[in-house]
Design an enzyme around this catalytic site. Structure first.
Site, PDB file in Angstrom:
ATOM      1  N   CYS A 405     -54.304  83.208  -2.214  1.00 43.32           N
ATOM      2  CA  CYS A 405     -55.598  83.725  -2.669  1.00 43.32           C
ATOM      3  C   CYS A 405     -55.640  83.548  -4.178  1.00 43.32           C
ATOM      4  O   CYS A 405     -55.096  82.585  -4.703  1.00 43.32           O
ATOM      5  CB  CYS A 405     -55.801  85.165  -2.235  1.00 43.32           C
ATOM      6  SG  CYS A 405     -54.586  86.319  -2.875  1.00 43.32           S
ATOM      7  N   HIS A 543     -45.966  59.931  -7.391  1.00 44.13           N
ATOM      8  CA  HIS A 543     -44.628  59.797  -7.957  1.00 44.13           C
ATOM      9  C   HIS A 543     -43.521  60.061  -6.947  1.00 44.13           C
ATOM     10  O   HIS A 543     -42.339  59.942  -7.279  1.00 44.13           O
ATOM     11  CB  HIS A 543     -44.456  60.755  -9.142  1.00 44.13           C
ATOM     12  CG  HIS A 543     -44.360  62.192  -8.718  1.00 44.13           C
ATOM     13  ND1 HIS A 543     -45.428  62.872  -8.191  1.00 44.13           N
ATOM     14  CD2 HIS A 543     -43.317  63.056  -8.732  1.00 44.13           C
ATOM     15  CE1 HIS A 543     -45.050  64.105  -7.906  1.00 44.13           C
ATOM     16  NE2 HIS A 543     -43.776  64.251  -8.222  1.00 44.13           N
TER      17      HIS A 543
END
EC number: 2.7.1.193
Length: 636
Positions: A405, A543
């Site tokens: 949240c 990456h």
């Protein structure tokens, strides 16, 4: 039931988080500010469609993978629900509560039917495409029932609102007390939603926030009491905890506490402060809850009307200053509460020897993640925190779902008892809540979304994924099992110098937190597959890549250290998630010369994330290895 209510509370934050931007547009466009009607209209468009926004946002929040198909189902579900109910009774106004119900049902139906398979002649409507269909059918039935039941729901809401307003100071105090007492469970948003978006009516708008922003002179009485607490009281509590800290620990906690105090003052986000003492000193939190109730009662009694779009911080205070009633008096109340909080907290901590940050008997203090020595600085900040937390929780095997949240991770785990709360606090958490055996909450702060995303990526990178063709719109994820395979056939994905994993200058990798492996210091920028199998995960920043070998071995290739901060610059991917790959096939190319000076190191770890715990990686050679070279390691 607790877990279900928490999911509602968490899901409410997605649509609520969208409101500050709309409120800013609505306010800036008003005659007392910029006086630009089309800007005001843009903001008003959001507040005029709050029910629909909540239906969409909550459906996405409930969906297990936050897929857009759930959002579409939520929107269609609300349209059907509203149209059916109002066609039977013109007095019905479902409001935000109707949107919440539609969103919850759409999200639940998505989780149940998103991978359903239909007969071949109906296959096009299978999988995720089936969700809006079944949601619309369900809402047709519920809409019929609501046509007869909802008038009584409206009447109940009206009576609740009337009682709360008629109760005056007492009603405001009860609301403030419940709001803080429900915070540890994450359920305060449930009661907030009723008061903020349902109670009261003004020119067709409902709720304290919406009515206040649209000029209702009676709105804001149940909101103004938050400002003295969030802008003044809790920041003062932070400075009281600094003053009460042990001398040898004061410096260590000052940076963290001052930082979250500033966050509370400016934005009104208070959970990092509250969780810093909530469980260390529960009595202090109870005092804080009653002081919040007192603030709500006093501002109500003084007739102060002020409001906010997200939380009661300085940003909302300044934006809404012109439409607030008695805003200067609100500042005076805030200063009084700052003094009150400082005195009460300082002397309560001293007299009762409360173990607030900096006063613990052990060395495990809550640390700022930017200053924590346990967090490696050579890797991406959020990725490193995520690696540490996964390890502290008990490994990826203990995690069944990851959500968040505004400030906290909401995790479903197999066993919360094995999660190490002290270690999580050392690695950046402000607080840990073990609600029951399977529900765990970790308070991170306003960066929580980035940490949650990094955790999801890391966990998914080591999961065995089986995805069907896009047209089937279905996927499955079988249980992950550790495997024992021969290592001789695994090849080097990069040309360069072979390095033991323990020599990688990053504690997250050298400590084998995600598994054992090896590393290569690259000489060129081409990465190939070290195994035959398929692509299980590709990091958004390109990456790193996860592979699943044909023998079940899971491989994570992480190019360089701290390369996540490049946001994909200098990287080119040649494969997609789900693609089959063979050993030696091109996966990624990176511009070695252009990124070398931008990161601490280009050493590339190759991690086996589900290797049998009884096995470990042993290098069979030292020095240079060619790309695609095999027989370089064995499993001892």
């Amino acid at each position: 039931m607790l877990g279900f209510l928490q999911r509602i509370g968490k899901s409410l934050m997605l649509p609520i988080a969208a409101l500050p931007a709309a409120a800013l547009l609505l306010r800036l466009g008003q005659p007392d500010l910029l006086n630009i009607p089309f800007i005001a209209a843009a903001g008003n468009a959001v507040f005029s469609n709050l029910a629909l926004i909540f239906a969409i946002g909550i459906a996405v929040g409930f969906a297990k993978d936050n897929n857009g198909a759930a959002a579409l189902a939520g929107a269609m579900g609300f349209f059907v629900l509203s149209a059916c109910a109002t066609s039977l009774n013109k007095t019905i106004n479902l409001g935000v509560l109707g949107g919440i119900i539609a969103g919850i049902i759409a999200g639940l139906l998505y989780n149940r039917y998103h991978n359903i398979k239909l007969p071949d002649w109906l296959a096009f409507f299978g999988g995720r495409r089936f969700v809006p269909i079944v949601t619309s059918g369900t809402m047709l039935v519920i809409g019929f029932l609501f046509g007869y039941v909802w008038p009584y729901v409206q009447l109940l809401i009206s009576h609740l609102a009337t009682w709360l307003y008629d109760a005056g100071m007492f009603g405001a105090a009860i609301y403030g007390l419940l709001n803080r007492l429900l915070l540890p469970l994450g359920l305060h948003h449930v009661i907030n939603t009723l008061i903020w978006f349902e109670f009261g009516t003004f020119k067709g708008f409902h709720g304290e926030i919406t009515r206040f922003l649209h000029g209702d002179p009676n709105a804001g009485l149940l909101l103004s009491g938050y400002f003295p607490i969030m802008m003044f009281g809790l920041p003062a509590a932070c400075f009281a905890m600094i003053a009460a800290a042990k001398k040898e620990k004061r410096k260590a906690v000052s940076g963290m506490l001052a930082g979250i105090a500033l966050t509370s003052f400016v934005t009104g986000v208070t959970e990092p402060i509250e969780f810093s003492f909530m469980f260390l000193a529960p009595a202090l939190y109870v005092i804080h809850a009653f002081l919040t109730a007192l603030s709500m009662a006093i501002t109500y009694a003084l007739g102060i009307h002020d409001g906010f779009s997200f939380s009661a911080g300085a940003i909302d205070y300044l934006i809404n200053y012109r439409i607030a009633q008695k805003p200067l008096l609100l500042l005076l109340v805030g200063i009084v509460f700052a003094a009150l909080y400082f005195v009460v907290f300082y002397f309560a901590i001293k007299w009762f020897d409360l173990k607030t940050p900096g006063r613990e008997d052990d060395d495990a203090i809550v640390a700022d993640v930017t200053e924590n020595d346990a967090v490696g600085h050579t890797n991406g900040k959020y990725e490193t925190i995520a690696l540490q937390l996964i390890h502290d929780i008990g490994g990826k095997e203990n995690i069944t779902s990851i959500d968040n949240c505004t400030t906290r991770l909401r995790l479903t785990v197999n066993d919360s008892a094995i999660a190490d709360s002290s270690a999580m606090k050392r690695h950046g958490a402000h607080g840990v809540v073990k609600l029951n055996k399977t529900n765990l909450q970790v308070v991170i702060g306003t960066d929580v979304e980035f940490v949650a995303d990094a955790m999801k990526t890391l966990v998914n990178a080591s999961e065995v994924l089986t995805e069907n063709d896009d047209d089937s719109d279905s996927a499955s994820a079988p249980d992950v099992k550790t495997v024992t395979v021969g290592a001789e056939s695994i090849c080097s994905p990069v040309k360069g110098d072979l390095v033991p994993i323990t020599d990688v200058p990053d504690k997250a990798f050298s400590g084998k937190m995600m598994g054992d492996g090896f590393a290569v210091d690259p000489e060129d920028g081409l990465v190939v597959s070290p195994v035959d199998g398929k692509v299980s995960s590709i990091f958004p920043t390109k990456h790193a890549i996860g592979l699943t070998g044909s023998d079940g071995l899971e491989v994570l290739i992480h190019i360089g250290l701290d390369t996540v901060k490049l946001n994909g610059e200098g990287f080119t991917n040649y494969v997609r998630e789900g693609d089959p790959v063979i050993k030696g096939q091109k996966l990624i190319h990176f511009d070695l010369s252009s990124i070398r000076d931008k990161v601490p190191s280009l050493i590339t770890p190759v991690i086996f994330t589900n290797l049998d715990p009884s096995k470990h990686v042993v290098l069979k050679k030292k020095g240079s290895v060619d790309q695609g070279e095999t027989d370089i390691i064995t499993f001892g």
